[in-house]
Design a protein around this motif. Structure first.
Motif, short mmCIF file in Angstrom:
data_model
loop_
_atom_site.label_atom_id
_atom_site.label_comp_id
_atom_site.label_asym_id
_atom_site.label_seq_id
_atom_site.Cartn_x
_atom_site.Cartn_y
_atom_site.Cartn_z
N LEU A 238 24.33 148.28 43.34
CA LEU A 238 23.07 148.90 43.76
C LEU A 238 22.32 148.08 44.79
CD1 LEU A 238 21.82 149.96 40.21
CD2 LEU A 238 22.72 151.48 41.97
N GLY A 239 22.64 146.79 44.89
CA GLY A 239 21.89 145.88 45.75
C GLY A 239 21.65 146.36 47.17
N PRO A 240 22.66 146.88 47.88
CA PRO A 240 22.45 147.30 49.27
C PRO A 240 21.45 148.44 49.43
CG PRO A 240 24.80 147.04 48.79
CD PRO A 240 24.08 146.96 47.48
N TYR A 241 21.12 149.13 48.34
CA TYR A 241 20.25 150.31 48.44
C TYR A 241 18.85 150.07 47.87
CZ TYR A 241 25.11 151.81 48.50
OH TYR A 241 26.45 151.90 48.74
N ASN A 242 18.57 148.85 47.43
CA ASN A 242 17.29 148.58 46.77
C ASN A 242 16.08 148.84 47.66
OD1 ASN A 242 18.53 147.86 44.38
ND2 ASN A 242 18.49 145.66 44.81
#
Length: 306
Positions: A238-242
């Motif tokens: 999920l990190g790239p979309y936070n």
């Protein structure tokens, strides 16, 4: 009486003046005609340009209308294929076919036992109720999605380890008994799949991550309901979309067991939905299965109903 020569000269002067005036009039008239001709030519050119522009405008309008019609066709086609993807890591997630945020207090482990023990029929019922719960969540969560949107559910789990968990917990009499439940789940709805991801440690994780990225890139996928709350590894997924509002609006995090530490740190950036059992109860049940009678088993995937 005046001298005739003087009179003649006077008349000559008058004539010369008249002739000069006539010449000036002639020049003026010629200039006027030339000016009129120039204006007429410019007017004709302007009329041609105006006609050309009208033709261009009409052509542009026709193209815009045609483009609008094509856009409407594409939008209708897109809407016809619109779907919500439910991705569940069956090795760490408890999934409820109750409406999310359901107010009931449940003795839920018994209901889960009943479904699994019911074999084929229990699996069919579980798939149907789980899909109904997801559809209710989609309709109630802003922005509400259209009623006709398809719901695609994929559960990935270590089936061998899961069967052992149920046998060790004395819920099922033998390892093969879980097959009937899974078969019923897959038969209960053509868009529900319960998939054996293999017995490797990261098998379910890798499939979940691959399908998550695949569905997120699909323009027809309006929403991803993601169930993997107990696994810190999904925080990196999920990190790239936070910080991406457009992407985050398409992701709903399902909370079964309490969010793992790294997921708990980012969960407030996403819409979250909780299963119809408290996270503490879910965690206690996982502990019950991991300790005592089935201490060496993997984490299990549970489906429960009222």
């Amino acid at each position: 009486m005046s001298d005739p020569q003087v009179q003649l000269e006077s008349l000559q002067d008058v004539w010369n003046t008249c002739q000069t005036n006539d010449d000036q009039k002639h020049v003026l008239i010629k200039d006027l005609f030339a000016y009129v001709n120039d204006l007429s030519a410019r007017l004709s050119e302007a009329e041609y340009e105006l006609r050309d522009r009208k033709d261009v405008i009409k052509l542009t309008r026709d193209r815009i209308e045609e483009a609008d019609k094509r856009i409407q066709v594409f939008q209708a086609e897109k809407a016809r294929h619109a779907f919500a993807s439910v991705l569940i890591d069956g090795d760490c997630m408890l999934v409820s076919p109750l409406p999310f945020n359901h107010p009931s207090t449940l003795t839920w482990f018994k209901f889960n036992d009943d479904l699994v023990k019911a074999g084929l029929d229990g699996g069919k019922r579980a798939a149907r109720l789980l899909k109904q719960a997801v559809e209710e969540e989609l309709r109630s969560s802003p922005p509400a999605l259209a009623h006709h949107i398809q719901v695609v559910i994929r559960v990935y789990a270590n089936m061998k380890g899961l069967a052992k968990t149920y046998k060790d917990a004395e819920i099922l009499p033998q390892l093969a008994s879980l097959d009937e439940f899974v078969r019923g789940f897959n038969m209960g709805d053509p868009m529900c799949d319960y998939v054996d991801a293999g017995n490797g440690k990261e098998c379910s994780d890798e499939k979940i991550k691959a399908m998550f990225r695949h569905d997120l890139a699909d323009m027809h996928c309006h929403q991803i309901l993601f169930g993997g709350s107990a696994d810190n590894g999904y925080a990196r997924l999920l990190g790239p979309y936070n910080e991406d509002d457009a992407v985050r609006s398409r992701i709903t995090l399902l909370e079964g067991p309490p969010f793992a530490r790294e997921l708990a740190a980012i969960k407030d950036r996403y819409h979250t939905a909780r299963n119809g059992v408290s996270p503490d109860s879910a965690a206690n049940t996982i502990d019950r299965l991991r300790n005592g009678r089935c201490a060496d088993s993997n984490r299990a995937f549970f489906i429960f109903v009222v």
